[in-house]
Design an enzyme around this catalytic site. Structure first.
Site, PDB file in Angstrom:
ATOM      1  N   LEU A   1      15.598 -10.568  14.402  1.00  0.00           N
ATOM      2  CA  LEU A   1      16.253 -11.635  14.302  1.00  0.00           C
ATOM      3  C   LEU A   1      14.907 -12.261  13.560  1.00  0.00           C
ATOM      4  O   LEU A   1      15.406 -12.618  11.871  1.00  0.00           O
ATOM      5  CB  LEU A   1      15.603 -12.577  16.048  1.00  0.00           C
ATOM      6  CG  LEU A   1      16.515 -12.441  16.432  1.00  0.00           C
ATOM      7  CD1 LEU A   1      16.753 -13.622  17.986  1.00  0.00           C
ATOM      8  CD2 LEU A   1      18.237 -13.472  15.770  1.00  0.00           C
TER       9      LEU A   1
ATOM     10  N   ALA B   1      12.270  -8.388  16.514  1.00  0.00           N
ATOM     11  CA  ALA B   1      11.856  -8.323  15.137  1.00  0.00           C
ATOM     12  C   ALA B   1      12.804  -8.337  14.636  1.00  0.00           C
ATOM     13  O   ALA B   1      13.293  -8.647  13.041  1.00  0.00           O
ATOM     14  CB  ALA B   1      11.691  -6.890  15.297  1.00  0.00           C
TER      15      ALA B   1
ATOM     16  N   ASP C   1       2.539   3.453   9.991  1.00  0.00           N
ATOM     17  CA  ASP C   1       4.886   3.753  10.208  1.00  0.00           C
ATOM     18  C   ASP C   1       5.460   3.493   8.874  1.00  0.00           C
ATOM     19  O   ASP C   1       6.737   4.128   8.259  1.00  0.00           O
ATOM     20  CB  ASP C   1       4.827   3.397  11.546  1.00  0.00           C
ATOM     21  CG  ASP C   1       4.417   3.654  12.367  1.00  0.00           C
ATOM     22  OD1 ASP C   1       3.135   4.866  12.088  1.00  0.00           O
ATOM     23  OD2 ASP C   1       4.605   3.502  13.748  1.00  0.00           O
TER      24      ASP C   1
ATOM     25  N   LYS D   1       8.717   9.467  11.058  1.00  0.00           N
ATOM     26  CA  LYS D   1       6.908   9.711  10.607  1.00  0.00           C
ATOM     27  C   LYS D   1       6.646  10.915  11.941  1.00  0.00           C
ATOM     28  O   LYS D   1       6.440  10.118  12.750  1.00  0.00           O
ATOM     29  CB  LYS D   1       5.994   8.982   9.672  1.00  0.00           C
ATOM     30  CG  LYS D   1       5.974   7.383  11.040  1.00  0.00           C
ATOM     31  CD  LYS D   1       5.058   8.220  11.749  1.00  0.00           C
ATOM     32  CE  LYS D   1       4.300   7.222  12.018  1.00  0.00           C
ATOM     33  NZ  LYS D   1       4.209   7.264  13.398  1.00  0.00           N
TER      34      LYS D   1
ATOM     35  N   GLU E   1       6.948  -4.588  12.335  1.00  0.00           N
ATOM     36  CA  GLU E   1       6.071  -3.772  13.288  1.00  0.00           C
ATOM     37  C   GLU E   1       4.500  -4.690  13.503  1.00  0.00           C
ATOM     38  O   GLU E   1       4.166  -5.065  15.063  1.00  0.00           O
ATOM     39  CB  GLU E   1       4.464  -3.092  12.201  1.00  0.00           C
ATOM     40  CG  GLU E   1       5.663  -1.711  12.012  1.00  0.00           C
ATOM     41  CD  GLU E   1       5.214   0.087  13.016  1.00  0.00           C
ATOM     42  OE1 GLU E   1       4.214  -0.573  13.053  1.00  0.00           O
ATOM     43  OE2 GLU E   1       6.754  -0.650  13.103  1.00  0.00           O
TER      44      GLU E   1
END
Length: 311
Positions: A113, A111, A152, A13, A141
């Protein structure tokens, strides 16, 4: 359990307008690109979970039994929860990364895991599931960026062009196809630090910075209006308005302290060729976008977002 190879992808994005201002309750406009991230899931019988992120040089493996023993400490099925500091510390122990591991690589593994331990169940693709994917992507995030806006993950989940305002997301139904050049400055930046810097500047100079955020909000709204007109009856003069908005927003972002010399160079190089550019995202380096008028690159389709990177 996964019984066959599964390949999924999500679009990247860019934010057209509203960077940083969106954190303070203003409108942001973001669009999906046809530049995608791919995830390949492949079943193994070796009792391990293997993670390979070739773009950032990560290759790790963990025993499934060891990871499953942590499941109940993360969440009950169906819940979407924010990782606690204690859970993040436990993830660091599980990850087993070396002390000299770069921050980007470390956060990517954490992130993964967290989401693996939380979601590891069958995949479904109903609207409700996309909403769930969006919620989990937001938690990923948060592991990486701390206090993200949610733009996002929303754009990568739903695609298209979106309007984001105070947690509410809506599609721009008549958004036209645009050609955008995406340039990677290859200058690393820390999103969390940049967001904190804008907040500190707002606290220090409220009568200066607050109007800047209000002006960025007005730019987003004007861009939304023009895109709506273009979707119904496109005209060459509408691109001139979009270019003016890009220039004004870039100046505002520099005033907020999130610019960078590499982004200034991008703006100078493209302006010398009659084009208009701005940073996209957190700033401080990272990527910039350049609006291309129809026909400027004959080989590009006018029906798709076609990003390219340039050193």
């Amino acid at each position: 359990m996964l019984s066959e190879v599964l390949l999924v992808s999500a679009p990247g994005k860019v934010i057209l307008h509203g960077e940083h201002a969106v954190v303070h309750g203003k409108v942001a406009l973001a669009v999906a690109l046809n530049l995608r991230t791919f995830l390949r899931l492949e079943p193994h019988s070796n009792g391990k979970v293997d993670l390979s992120l070739p773009n950032i040089g990560i290759k790790r493996a963990w025993d499934v039994a060891g990871l499953q023993s942590l499941d109940t400490s993360f969440l009950e099925q169906g819940d979407v929860t924010t990782p606690t500091p204690e859970q993040v510390e436990k993830l660091k122990d599980v990850a087993g990364l070396p002390d000299d591991c770069a921050v980007t690589e470390r956060l990517a593994v954490l992130a993964f895991l967290y989401l693996y331990l939380s979601i590891c169940r069958k995949q479904r693709w109903t609207r409700e599931d996309l909403e769930l994917i969006n919620k989990w992507a937001f938690q990923g995030e948060r592991v990486i960026h701390g206090n993200p806006s949610g733009v996002d993950n929303a754009v990568s989940t739903w695609g298209g062009a979106l309007r984001y305002h105070q947690g509410k997301i809506s599609s721009l139904k008549r958004s036209p196809a645009l050609q955008i050049l995406l340039t990677n400055t290859k200058v690393p930046r820390n999103t969390r630090a940049l967001v904190a810097g804008v907040r500190n500047r707002l606290l220090k100079f409220p009568e200066i910075v607050a109007p800047l955020l209000t002006s960025i909000d007005a730019i987003s709204l004007e861009c939304e209006r023009v895109l709506g007109e273009m979707g119904e009856a496109p005209a060459p003069e509408q691109y001139l308005v979009l270019e003016e908005l890009i220039d004004m927003n870039q100046h505002h972002l520099n005033a907020l302290g999130v610019g960078h010399a590499s982004l200034d160079q991008l703006c100078q190089v493209t302006r010398a060729r009659g084009l208009h550019s701005k940073l996209t995202g957190a700033g401080g380096g990272g990527c910039g976008i350049t609006l291309l008028k129809p026909g400027i690159l004959g080989g590009w389709s006018s029906q798709k977002w076609r990003p390219r990177s340039r050193p």
